[in-house]
Design a protein around this motif. Structure first.
Motif, PDB file in Angstrom:
ATOM      1  N   ARG A 198       9.378   5.147  -3.004  1.00 16.18           N
ATOM      2  CA  ARG A 198       9.601   3.837  -3.640  1.00 16.18           C
ATOM      3  C   ARG A 198       8.763   2.749  -2.977  1.00 16.18           C
ATOM      4  O   ARG A 198       8.289   1.823  -3.631  1.00 16.18           O
ATOM      5  N   ARG A 199       8.597   2.861  -1.655  1.00 10.25           N
ATOM      6  CA  ARG A 199       7.768   1.870  -0.956  1.00 10.25           C
ATOM      7  C   ARG A 199       6.314   1.969  -1.427  1.00 10.25           C
ATOM      8  O   ARG A 199       5.678   0.973  -1.752  1.00 10.25           O
ATOM      9  N   LYS A 200       5.811   3.192  -1.486  1.00 14.60           N
ATOM     10  CA  LYS A 200       4.423   3.394  -1.942  1.00 14.60           C
ATOM     11  C   LYS A 200       4.260   2.930  -3.389  1.00 14.60           C
ATOM     12  O   LYS A 200       3.258   2.326  -3.760  1.00 14.60           O
ATOM     13  N   GLU A 201       5.257   3.228  -4.205  1.00 16.35           N
ATOM     14  CA  GLU A 201       5.211   2.849  -5.627  1.00 16.35           C
ATOM     15  C   GLU A 201       5.025   1.326  -5.750  1.00 16.35           C
ATOM     16  O   GLU A 201       4.184   0.850  -6.514  1.00 16.35           O
ATOM     17  N   GLY A 202       5.792   0.577  -4.956  1.00 16.41           N
ATOM     18  CA  GLY A 202       5.686  -0.892  -4.970  1.00 16.41           C
ATOM     19  C   GLY A 202       4.312  -1.361  -4.498  1.00 16.41           C
ATOM     20  O   GLY A 202       3.709  -2.264  -5.083  1.00 16.41           O
ATOM     21  N   GLU A 203       3.806  -0.709  -3.445  1.00 14.53           N
ATOM     22  CA  GLU A 203       2.501  -1.122  -2.891  1.00 14.53           C
ATOM     23  C   GLU A 203       1.371  -0.854  -3.886  1.00 14.53           C
ATOM     24  O   GLU A 203       0.493  -1.701  -4.075  1.00 14.53           O
ATOM     25  N   VAL A 204       1.416   0.327  -4.487  1.00 16.28           N
ATOM     26  CA  VAL A 204       0.327   0.687  -5.414  1.00 16.28           C
ATOM     27  C   VAL A 204       0.399  -0.214  -6.655  1.00 16.28           C
ATOM     28  O   VAL A 204      -0.633  -0.698  -7.144  1.00 16.28           O
ATOM     29  N   LEU A 205       1.607  -0.487  -7.133  1.00 16.82           N
ATOM     30  CA  LEU A 205       1.751  -1.388  -8.289  1.00 16.82           C
ATOM     31  C   LEU A 205       1.136  -2.753  -7.976  1.00 16.82           C
ATOM     32  O   LEU A 205       0.385  -3.313  -8.781  1.00 16.82           O
ATOM     33  N   GLN A 206       1.450  -3.265  -6.800  1.00 18.95           N
ATOM     34  CA  GLN A 206       0.928  -4.576  -6.390  1.00 18.95           C
ATOM     35  C   GLN A 206      -0.607  -4.591  -6.391  1.00 18.95           C
ATOM     36  O   GLN A 206      -1.224  -5.538  -6.855  1.00 18.95           O
ATOM     37  N   GLU A 207      -1.203  -3.514  -5.869  1.00 22.98           N
ATOM     38  CA  GLU A 207      -2.668  -3.405  -5.842  1.00 22.98           C
ATOM     39  C   GLU A 207      -3.252  -3.409  -7.260  1.00 22.98           C
ATOM     40  O   GLU A 207      -4.235  -4.081  -7.537  1.00 22.98           O
ATOM     41  N   ILE A 208      -2.627  -2.648  -8.142  1.00 21.65           N
ATOM     42  CA  ILE A 208      -3.150  -2.558  -9.513  1.00 21.65           C
ATOM     43  C   ILE A 208      -3.037  -3.926 -10.191  1.00 21.65           C
ATOM     44  O   ILE A 208      -3.973  -4.384 -10.854  1.00 21.65           O
ATOM     45  N   LEU A 209      -1.894  -4.590 -10.022  1.00 20.00           N
ATOM     46  CA  LEU A 209      -1.712  -5.903 -10.668  1.00 20.00           C
ATOM     47  C   LEU A 209      -2.762  -6.897 -10.178  1.00 20.00           C
ATOM     48  O   LEU A 209      -3.231  -7.745 -10.927  1.00 20.00           O
TER      49      LEU A 209
END
Ligand code: S3P
Length: 167
Positions: free
Chosen positions: A56-67
């Protein structure tokens, strides 16, 4: 513009996202695929080796990068993405993003998921169809609180992929 697809596992985010991206001629990205690339492992292995909290932590980080970095894209989220951390708020706050909930009814989800349960770490432990049904009914109900905050709610009921894409 970023067109972001959310919805429960099995709602068709990937197949609809790919087809939509092709139709409108923009890049397609799948959040799970990006997490796998970052980690060099598939999603079941991340869950098995590092646990769901790490995922879940990685999911949030990767989402932030894509946005931050991708301006013209169709992005399929994971089924849990809008339900954890600040993810939903991040998407809502992003002025270029349109969040679409692919709303698929329980029986259709169960039909699809019972055939592909083993590759999905959140439900792979469920032994019988009855256990899957109990779990998904409750889980979908809990998650609907988040999914329903999407800008667009698109029912996939009775629609082909093409019809969902057109809609
Ligand atoms: C999850 C859904 C999966 C993947 C992970 C967790 C969930 O994505 O992100 O296994 O919590 O619903 P899909 O919805 O693409 O299967």
């Amino acid at each position: 513009m970023k067109i972001i697809l959310s919805g429960y596992m099995g709602s068709g985010k990937t197949v609809v996202g790919k087809s939509l991206a092709e139709k409108i001629g923009v890049k397609y990205m799948d959040l799970d695929e990006e997490i796998s690339k970052w980690e060099g492992k598939n999603i079941p292995d991340i869950f098995k080796e590092s646990g769901e909290i790490y995922f879940r932590r990685k999911e949030g980080e990767v989402l932030q990068e894509i946005l931050k970095n991708d301006n013209s894209v169709v992005l399929s989220l994971g089924g849990g993405t809008p339900c954890y951390g600040k993810n939903l708020q991040l998407i809502k706050d992003d002025e270029d993003s349109v969040l679409i909930y692919l709303k698929t009814d329980l029986q259709e989800l169960l039909r699809r998921l019972s055939e592909e349960k083993d590759q999905r770490p959140v439900i792979s432990h469920l032994g019988s169809f009855e256990a899957l049904e109990d779990f998904v009914r409750k889980h979908l109900y809990e998650r609907s609180f988040y999914y329903n905050q999407s800008e667009i709610i698109l029912s996939t009921e009775g629609k082909s992929v093409e019809e969902v894409v057109n809609a």
